[in-house]
Design a protein around this motif. Structure first.
Motif, PDB file in Angstrom:
ATOM      1  N   SER A 108      61.884 -62.812  32.079  1.00 44.89           N
ATOM      2  CA  SER A 108      61.703 -61.785  31.145  1.00 44.89           C
ATOM      3  C   SER A 108      62.199 -61.953  29.797  1.00 44.89           C
ATOM      4  CB  SER A 108      61.747 -60.481  31.698  1.00 44.89           C
ATOM      5  OG  SER A 108      63.239 -60.135  31.919  1.00 44.89           O
ATOM      6  N   PHE A 109      61.776 -61.158  28.778  1.00 42.65           N
ATOM      7  CA  PHE A 109      62.332 -61.383  27.434  1.00 42.65           C
ATOM      8  C   PHE A 109      63.611 -60.299  27.626  1.00 42.65           C
ATOM      9  CE2 PHE A 109      58.314 -62.587  25.461  1.00 42.65           C
ATOM     10  CZ  PHE A 109      59.009 -63.204  24.519  1.00 42.65           C
ATOM     11  N   GLY A 110      64.433 -60.522  26.849  1.00 44.68           N
ATOM     12  CA  GLY A 110      65.505 -59.819  26.829  1.00 44.68           C
ATOM     13  C   GLY A 110      66.438 -59.925  25.536  1.00 44.68           C
ATOM     14  N   TYR A 111      67.614 -59.343  25.237  1.00 44.65           N
ATOM     15  CA  TYR A 111      68.440 -59.530  24.056  1.00 44.65           C
ATOM     16  C   TYR A 111      69.729 -60.045  24.488  1.00 44.65           C
ATOM     17  CZ  TYR A 111      65.331 -55.723  22.180  1.00 44.65           C
ATOM     18  OH  TYR A 111      64.151 -55.287  21.831  1.00 44.65           O
ATOM     19  N   SER A 112      69.863 -61.046  23.491  1.00 43.23           N
ATOM     20  CA  SER A 112      71.280 -61.706  23.475  1.00 43.23           C
ATOM     21  C   SER A 112      72.157 -61.437  22.412  1.00 43.23           C
ATOM     22  CB  SER A 112      70.951 -63.411  23.653  1.00 43.23           C
ATOM     23  OG  SER A 112      72.164 -64.086  23.744  1.00 43.23           O
ATOM     24  N   VAL A 113      73.021 -60.722  22.556  1.00 41.91           N
ATOM     25  CA  VAL A 113      73.843 -60.114  21.352  1.00 41.91           C
ATOM     26  C   VAL A 113      75.298 -60.918  21.507  1.00 41.91           C
ATOM     27  CG1 VAL A 113      74.826 -58.311  20.315  1.00 41.91           C
ATOM     28  CG2 VAL A 113      72.647 -58.170  21.385  1.00 41.91           C
ATOM     29  N   GLU A 114      75.744 -61.472  20.422  1.00 40.78           N
ATOM     30  CA  GLU A 114      77.051 -62.188  20.149  1.00 40.78           C
ATOM     31  C   GLU A 114      77.750 -61.632  19.132  1.00 40.78           C
ATOM     32  OE1 GLU A 114      76.642 -66.420  20.946  1.00 40.78           O
ATOM     33  OE2 GLU A 114      74.651 -66.263  20.853  1.00 40.78           O
ATOM     34  N   LEU A 115      78.987 -61.193  19.225  1.00 38.91           N
ATOM     35  CA  LEU A 115      79.540 -60.502  18.182  1.00 38.91           C
ATOM     36  C   LEU A 115      81.245 -61.544  17.900  1.00 38.91           C
ATOM     37  CD1 LEU A 115      80.378 -58.447  15.957  1.00 38.91           C
ATOM     38  CD2 LEU A 115      81.213 -56.897  17.835  1.00 38.91           C
ATOM     39  N   GLN A 116      81.404 -61.844  16.699  1.00 38.63           N
ATOM     40  CA  GLN A 116      82.699 -62.478  16.337  1.00 38.63           C
ATOM     41  C   GLN A 116      83.533 -61.531  15.532  1.00 38.63           C
ATOM     42  OE1 GLN A 116      82.827 -66.772  16.347  1.00 38.63           O
ATOM     43  NE2 GLN A 116      84.324 -66.708  14.669  1.00 38.63           N
ATOM     44  N   VAL A 117      84.560 -61.304  15.766  1.00 34.48           N
ATOM     45  CA  VAL A 117      85.260 -60.568  14.650  1.00 34.48           C
ATOM     46  C   VAL A 117      86.590 -61.237  15.032  1.00 34.48           C
ATOM     47  CG1 VAL A 117      84.162 -58.458  14.900  1.00 34.48           C
ATOM     48  CG2 VAL A 117      86.044 -58.800  16.462  1.00 34.48           C
ATOM     49  N   PRO A 118      87.946 -60.869  14.168  1.00 30.03           N
ATOM     50  CA  PRO A 118      88.996 -61.484  14.277  1.00 30.03           C
ATOM     51  C   PRO A 118      89.445 -61.291  15.653  1.00 30.03           C
ATOM     52  CG  PRO A 118      88.931 -60.407  12.101  1.00 30.03           C
ATOM     53  CD  PRO A 118      87.556 -60.185  12.710  1.00 30.03           C
ATOM     54  N   ALA A 126      78.193 -77.837  19.284  1.00 32.24           N
ATOM     55  CA  ALA A 126      79.102 -76.714  18.749  1.00 32.24           C
ATOM     56  C   ALA A 126      79.836 -77.095  17.609  1.00 32.24           C
ATOM     57  CB  ALA A 126      79.623 -76.108  19.867  1.00 32.24           C
ATOM     58  N   SER A 127      80.796 -77.983  17.604  1.00 31.92           N
ATOM     59  CA  SER A 127      81.723 -78.371  16.769  1.00 31.92           C
ATOM     60  C   SER A 127      82.731 -77.490  16.418  1.00 31.92           C
ATOM     61  CB  SER A 127      80.934 -78.827  15.395  1.00 31.92           C
ATOM     62  OG  SER A 127      80.262 -79.974  15.426  1.00 31.92           O
ATOM     63  N   GLY A 128      83.040 -76.665  17.870  1.00 34.50           N
ATOM     64  CA  GLY A 128      84.094 -75.595  17.579  1.00 34.50           C
ATOM     65  C   GLY A 128      83.451 -74.240  17.362  1.00 34.50           C
ATOM     66  N   CYS A 129      82.057 -74.197  16.924  1.00 33.34           N
ATOM     67  CA  CYS A 129      81.655 -72.661  16.985  1.00 33.34           C
ATOM     68  C   CYS A 129      81.212 -72.199  18.092  1.00 33.34           C
ATOM     69  CB  CYS A 129      80.532 -72.778  15.662  1.00 33.34           C
ATOM     70  SG  CYS A 129      79.804 -71.156  15.140  1.00 33.34           S
ATOM     71  N   LYS A 130      81.680 -70.985  18.450  1.00 34.60           N
ATOM     72  CA  LYS A 130      81.203 -70.327  19.559  1.00 34.60           C
ATOM     73  C   LYS A 130      79.755 -69.828  19.761  1.00 34.60           C
ATOM     74  CE  LYS A 130      85.870 -68.929  20.728  1.00 34.60           C
ATOM     75  NZ  LYS A 130      86.823 -67.925  21.306  1.00 34.60           N
ATOM     76  N   PHE A 131      79.105 -69.510  18.532  1.00 34.65           N
ATOM     77  CA  PHE A 131      77.625 -69.202  18.395  1.00 34.65           C
ATOM     78  C   PHE A 131      76.914 -70.346  19.219  1.00 34.65           C
ATOM     79  CE2 PHE A 131      79.084 -66.224  15.150  1.00 34.65           C
ATOM     80  CZ  PHE A 131      78.868 -64.989  15.595  1.00 34.65           C
ATOM     81  N   LYS A 132      77.633 -71.576  18.954  1.00 32.66           N
ATOM     82  CA  LYS A 132      76.627 -72.754  19.645  1.00 32.66           C
ATOM     83  C   LYS A 132      77.025 -73.325  21.032  1.00 32.66           C
ATOM     84  CE  LYS A 132      75.602 -74.920  15.000  1.00 32.66           C
ATOM     85  NZ  LYS A 132      75.734 -76.205  14.305  1.00 32.66           N
ATOM     86  N   LEU A 133      78.003 -72.583  21.515  1.00 33.75           N
ATOM     87  CA  LEU A 133      78.457 -73.245  22.819  1.00 33.75           C
ATOM     88  C   LEU A 133      77.708 -72.269  23.970  1.00 33.75           C
ATOM     89  CD1 LEU A 133      82.420 -73.336  22.850  1.00 33.75           C
ATOM     90  CD2 LEU A 133      80.813 -75.060  23.356  1.00 33.75           C
ATOM     91  N   ARG A 134      77.215 -73.072  24.850  1.00 33.70           N
ATOM     92  CA  ARG A 134      76.281 -72.174  25.958  1.00 33.70           C
ATOM     93  C   ARG A 134      77.303 -71.521  26.560  1.00 33.70           C
ATOM     94  NH1 ARG A 134      73.496 -77.748  26.505  1.00 33.70           N
ATOM     95  NH2 ARG A 134      72.008 -77.925  24.637  1.00 33.70           N
ATOM     96  N   ASN A 135      78.299 -71.866  27.023  1.00 36.02           N
ATOM     97  CA  ASN A 135      79.278 -71.283  28.026  1.00 36.02           C
ATOM     98  C   ASN A 135      80.490 -70.710  27.307  1.00 36.02           C
ATOM     99  OD1 ASN A 135      77.809 -71.172  30.779  1.00 36.02           O
ATOM    100  ND2 ASN A 135      78.019 -73.370  30.128  1.00 36.02           N
ATOM    101  N   VAL A 136      80.785 -69.470  27.295  1.00 40.71           N
ATOM    102  CA  VAL A 136      81.771 -68.769  26.555  1.00 40.71           C
ATOM    103  C   VAL A 136      82.274 -67.511  27.508  1.00 40.71           C
ATOM    104  CG1 VAL A 136      83.041 -67.662  24.716  1.00 40.71           C
ATOM    105  CG2 VAL A 136      81.190 -69.349  24.243  1.00 40.71           C
ATOM    106  N   ASN A 137      83.545 -68.132  28.205  1.00 44.16           N
ATOM    107  CA  ASN A 137      84.321 -67.072  29.255  1.00 44.16           C
ATOM    108  C   ASN A 137      83.222 -66.576  30.236  1.00 44.16           C
ATOM    109  OD1 ASN A 137      86.408 -66.775  27.801  1.00 44.16           O
ATOM    110  ND2 ASN A 137      85.771 -65.061  26.515  1.00 44.16           N
TER     111      ASN A 137
END
Length: 322
Positions: A276-286, A157-168
């Motif tokens: 099953s298939f599904g949607y994983s949606v991630e949003l990063q804003v300030p 991940a190197s600090g990028c949350k899009f690459k972290l498997r567990n966030v909150n």
């Protein structure tokens, strides 16, 4: 114990740095307690051993004729009817006092049963469910695997949350498949360039992978919207499409107007469909990173739920990106 382990793993996943020194590598090679040579098995008598997993404990073996000819105490305390409050578990250690050989058995891992003296109790354990006392039991191996896997994910991940498997507490299949890696890397590159509003939308399986999977990175830059698509295939070598103009503003506005980050309910269904298939949606804003995953089945069954409505809106708009 499971909750404590999960909490520890989640804690590691939110760390900004990692250290390989946090892992103590332990030799977990399985000794050959299941050798075909019965004479070798006899040499294990008097040796201390550890229960690898309690699934191999023969808790009612002493109720058969198997203990015939052995000391009476062995049979009397050689099963659950004689253990009182004791229950064998992975990690318990004891001394091998006898080896039962199943006559006529051709199955390598059920041929030998060891009688392990643990305290005042005698525990029959299948040969493949024993290990040496200095080796890891099955739960320790699993713990080490999760810990190592978590540290490797932090490095990836190197600090990028899009690459972290567990966030909150929200899990993502980050870095697992190539469709994940290429889309996550592109999203992280945008963040590193100062783009402060980025969405990563993945249509993926919740177990394994599929050539039908796809991912989309959407972002806003100086008021203009853009999108980039990634499509998987049978070779697991995703096709990257060119960057196109894409108005993601309505999707982001819907998120904030409905305060989806504060919605505590989840779409429900009368039945459950696994894998099953599904949607994983991630949003990063300030000052905000949001992640949610819902199966396609749940989304279709709960179209009025605010999260499901958002997912359907996203899916409809993403269909235009080819």
């Amino acid at each position: 114990m499971a909750k404590a382990l999960l909490s520890f793993i989640l804690l590691l996943s939110t760390m900004g740095t990692y250290s390989q020194s946090a892992i103590r590598s332990v030799n977990s090679e399985q000794p050959d307690y299941c050798s075909y040579d019965p004479f070798k098995m006899k040499t294990f008598i008097g040796r201390r051993a550890k229960i690898l997993h309690e699934g191999g404990v023969y808790s009612t073996l002493n109720e058969t004729n198997t203990f015939k000819g052995l000391p009476e105490e062995w049979g009397r305390k050689g099963g659950q009817n004689g253990w009182n409050d004791y229950r064998p578990k992975a990690g318990d250690t004891g001394t091998i006092v006898h080896v039962f050989i199943e006559k006529g058995s051709n199955r390598r891992y059920s041929r030998y049963i060891y009688l392990l003296k643990i305290g005042d109790n005698y525990v029959p354990v299948g040969c493949s469910y024993l290990t040496d006392v200095d080796k890891l039991d099955s739960y320790e191996r699993l713990t080490q695997h999760y810990l190592q896997d978590s540290l490797e994910n932090i490095k990836y991940a190197s600090g990028c949350k899009f690459k972290l498997r567990n966030v909150n507490g929200n899990w993502s299949r980050a870095g697992r498949m190539n469709i994940d890696k290429v889309s996550e890397s592109f999203a992280c590159d945008l963040v590193s360039k100062g783009i402060d509003t980025v969405m990563l939308c993945k249509y993926i399986l919740d177990n394994g992978a599929s050539p039908l999977e796809k991912a989309f990175v959407l972002w806003l830059d100086h008021g203009k919207g853009y999108g980039k698509a990634f499509f998987s295939n049978l070779k697991d070598q995703p096709t990257e499409k060119s960057v196109v103009s894409f108005d993601a503003r309505p999707l982001i506005d819907y998120f904030f107007l409905n305060r989806l980050d504060t919605v505590t309910t989840e779409p429900q269904a009368a039945i459950y469909i696994d894998h099953s298939f599904g949607y994983s949606v991630e949003l990063q804003v300030p000052s905000l990173f949001f992640r949610q995953r819902l199966t396609e089945f749940l989304i279709r069954q709960n179209k009025t739920h605010p999260k499901a409505a958002w997912w359907n809106m996203i899916a409809e708009k993403l269909a235009a990106i080819k």
